[in-house]
Design a protein around this motif. Structure first.
Motif, PDB file in Angstrom:
ATOM      1  N   VAL A   1      37.151  46.765  44.267  1.00 47.10           N
ATOM      2  CA  VAL A   1      36.426  45.815  43.364  1.00 47.10           C
ATOM      3  C   VAL A   1      37.036  45.380  42.243  1.00 47.10           C
ATOM      4  N   ILE A   2      37.394  44.135  41.924  1.00 48.72           N
ATOM      5  CA  ILE A   2      38.082  43.745  40.723  1.00 48.72           C
ATOM      6  C   ILE A   2      37.308  42.485  40.223  1.00 48.72           C
ATOM      7  N   TRP A   3      37.148  42.253  39.010  1.00 48.89           N
ATOM      8  CA  TRP A   3      36.401  41.112  38.217  1.00 48.89           C
ATOM      9  C   TRP A   3      37.159  40.728  36.947  1.00 48.89           C
ATOM     10  N   SER A   4      37.169  39.581  36.884  1.00 51.08           N
ATOM     11  CA  SER A   4      37.252  38.794  35.479  1.00 51.08           C
ATOM     12  C   SER A   4      36.090  38.163  35.116  1.00 51.08           C
ATOM     13  N   GLU A   5      36.319  37.570  33.918  1.00 54.44           N
ATOM     14  CA  GLU A   5      35.202  36.843  33.262  1.00 54.44           C
ATOM     15  C   GLU A   5      34.278  36.085  34.087  1.00 54.44           C
ATOM     16  N   HIS A   6      35.282  35.364  35.001  1.00 48.15           N
ATOM     17  CA  HIS A   6      34.324  34.238  35.930  1.00 48.15           C
ATOM     18  C   HIS A   6      34.514  34.495  37.361  1.00 48.15           C
ATOM     19  N   ALA A   7      35.175  35.450  37.628  1.00 48.92           N
ATOM     20  CA  ALA A   7      35.495  35.752  39.316  1.00 48.92           C
ATOM     21  C   ALA A   7      35.133  37.304  39.677  1.00 48.92           C
ATOM     22  N   LEU A   8      35.001  37.422  40.782  1.00 46.25           N
ATOM     23  CA  LEU A   8      34.639  38.736  41.408  1.00 46.25           C
ATOM     24  C   LEU A   8      35.024  38.672  42.809  1.00 46.25           C
ATOM     25  N   LEU A   9      36.047  39.738  43.115  1.00 44.63           N
ATOM     26  CA  LEU A   9      36.546  40.053  44.378  1.00 44.63           C
ATOM     27  C   LEU A   9      36.046  41.231  44.897  1.00 44.63           C
ATOM     28  N   LEU A  10      35.660  41.319  46.136  1.00 46.60           N
ATOM     29  CA  LEU A  10      35.195  42.543  46.709  1.00 46.60           C
ATOM     30  C   LEU A  10      35.789  42.755  48.141  1.00 46.60           C
ATOM     31  N   LEU A  11      36.381  43.812  48.617  1.00 44.44           N
ATOM     32  CA  LEU A  11      37.254  44.215  49.584  1.00 44.44           C
ATOM     33  C   LEU A  11      37.022  45.404  50.092  1.00 44.44           C
ATOM     34  N   VAL A  12      36.758  45.211  51.837  1.00 47.38           N
ATOM     35  CA  VAL A  12      36.691  46.808  52.464  1.00 47.38           C
ATOM     36  C   VAL A  12      37.538  46.545  53.731  1.00 47.38           C
ATOM     37  N   ALA A  13      38.363  47.643  53.973  1.00 44.32           N
ATOM     38  CA  ALA A  13      39.342  47.730  54.910  1.00 44.32           C
ATOM     39  C   ALA A  13      39.154  48.895  55.724  1.00 44.32           C
TER      40      ALA A  13
END
Length: 277
Positions: free
Chosen positions: A23-35
Motif C-alpha cells: 500500500v502506497i500513497w501520495s497526496e492525490h493518489a493511492l495504490l493497493l496491491l495483492v499478489a
C-alpha cells in the motif's frame, strides 16, 4: 483524500507465506496491491515480491503527487513486473519461471483504476451493495459463468485453484481492466488473495463491511475464512480501504489517513509483510 485502512497477511495452515501486498500513497493518489505466488512452482513468493516491488518503486518515481495517465501507468508497470520475474528466473537459472497472481487498484481524483491477472480479487462495495468484483481467470470461474456449478459449489470444486493468467510463467498475462470507474463516496475497496475470499460468499463479504470500519472488519473476516478452511487453509491476505467524506474523518484515530499529510518525501507506504521461506 481521506480514508480508513486495514491490511493483514497470514500464513494459514501452510508452512510459509507466498502472498505479498503493498500500500502506497501520495497526496492525490493511492495504490493497493495483492499478489499470490503460485503454489507448486519454484519461488512463487519471489515472483509475488518482485511484482509488488516493481509497482511500488514505479509509483514513487511517477506520482508527483498524481499520475498523469493512471491506466497507462498500470498497464506499463504490469508488463515491467512480468518481465522482471522472467529475468530473475533466467539470471538464477531456475528450473521453471516463478509466477504470481496480481490485483492492483489505483484511486485518484475520485476514480478507480484497476487491473488483475489470476484469481486475486478486488471488491468494490457501497451501501450494502456489491458494485463491482473482478472476474477470476480460472477454470472453475468458467464453469460458474456457464451455469454448470454454483458459487457455493465452486468453493469445494476440484482444481478450483487452476488459473490461466499470471505474471511470470511462460505466457504473457491475460489482463482485465477497470478504467476510471467514478467513485461516489464512502465506498469500500477490498483486495484479497483466494485464501481469504475462497471460503466466503459474495453476499457475506458485502454484508460484513456495511457500516463498519475496515480496521475492525478485516481481522474478523480473516478469522472466519481461516476457521472455515481449517487444515486446508491457504495463505490469506487482505487490504480494505473505506474512502471517507470530510465529516466522517476522525483525526488521530488508528487506521484513519489524511493523504494531504504525507511525509516530506511525498509518500507513505505499508511495506509488504511476509514470512521467511
Amino acid at each position: 483524500m481521506k480514508f480508513a485502512l486495514a491490511a493483514e497477511s497470514r500464513v494459514g495452515a501452510r508452512s510459509y507465506n507466498e502472498d505479498r501486498m503493498g500500500v502506497i500513497w501520495s497526496e492525490h493518489a493511492l495504490l493497493l496491491l495483492v499478489a499470490d505466488g503460485m503454489g507448486g512452482c519454484e519461488y512463487g513468493e519471489v515472483a509475488a515480491q518482485i511484482a509488488v516491488d516493481v509497482f511500488m518503486e514505479n509509483f514513487r518515481r511517477s506520482a508527483h503527487p498524481r499520475l498523469l495517465r493512471p491506466m497507462a501507468f498500470l498497464q506499463r508497470v504490469v508488463q515491467e513486473a512480468h518481465e522482471a520475474i522472467r529475468a530473475q528466473a533466467q539470471q538464477n537459472r531456475l528450473h521453471e519461471v516463478p509466477s504470481t497472481t496480481l490485483v492492483a487498484a489505483l484511486v485518484q481524483d475520485g476514480k478507480l483504476y484497476s487491473l488483475h491477472a489470476g484469481d486475486s480479487r478486488l471488491y468494490l462495495l457501497q451501501d450494502n451493495q456489491l458494485r463491482l468484483r473482478t472476474h477470476d481467470h480460472s477454470q472453475v470461474q468458467r464453469l460458474v459463468d456457464r451455469g454448470q456449478i454454483s458459487e457455493k459449489e465452486a468453493q469445494s470444486y476440484p482444481g478450483r485453484n487452476h488459473i490461466y493468467s499470471c505474471l511470470g510463467g511462460v505466457l504473457n498475462p491475460e489482463l482485465d481492466l477497470m478504467d476510471g470507474v467514478v467513485l461516489q463516496g464512502n465506498e469500500t475497496l477490498l483486495l484479497c488473495s483466494d485464501g481469504l475470499w475462497g471460503p466466503m460468499l459474495n453476499e457475506e463479504i458485502t454484508r460484513i463491511f456495511h457500516g463498519r470500519e475496515p480496521q475492525l472488519v478485516l481481522p474478523a473476516l480473516m478469522n472466519v475464512a481461516e476457521r472455515r478452511a481449517g487444515e486446508s487453509c491457504d495463505n490469506l491476505t487482505g487490504i480494505a480501504v473505506t474512502l471517507l467524506a470530510e465529516q466522517d474523518f476522525i483525526a488521530g484515530r488508528a487506521g484513519y489517513i489524511d493523504s494531504s499529510r504525507v511525509s516530506l518525501a511525498g509518500f507513505e507506504q505499508i511495506p509488504a509483510p511476509h514470512l521467511e521461506r
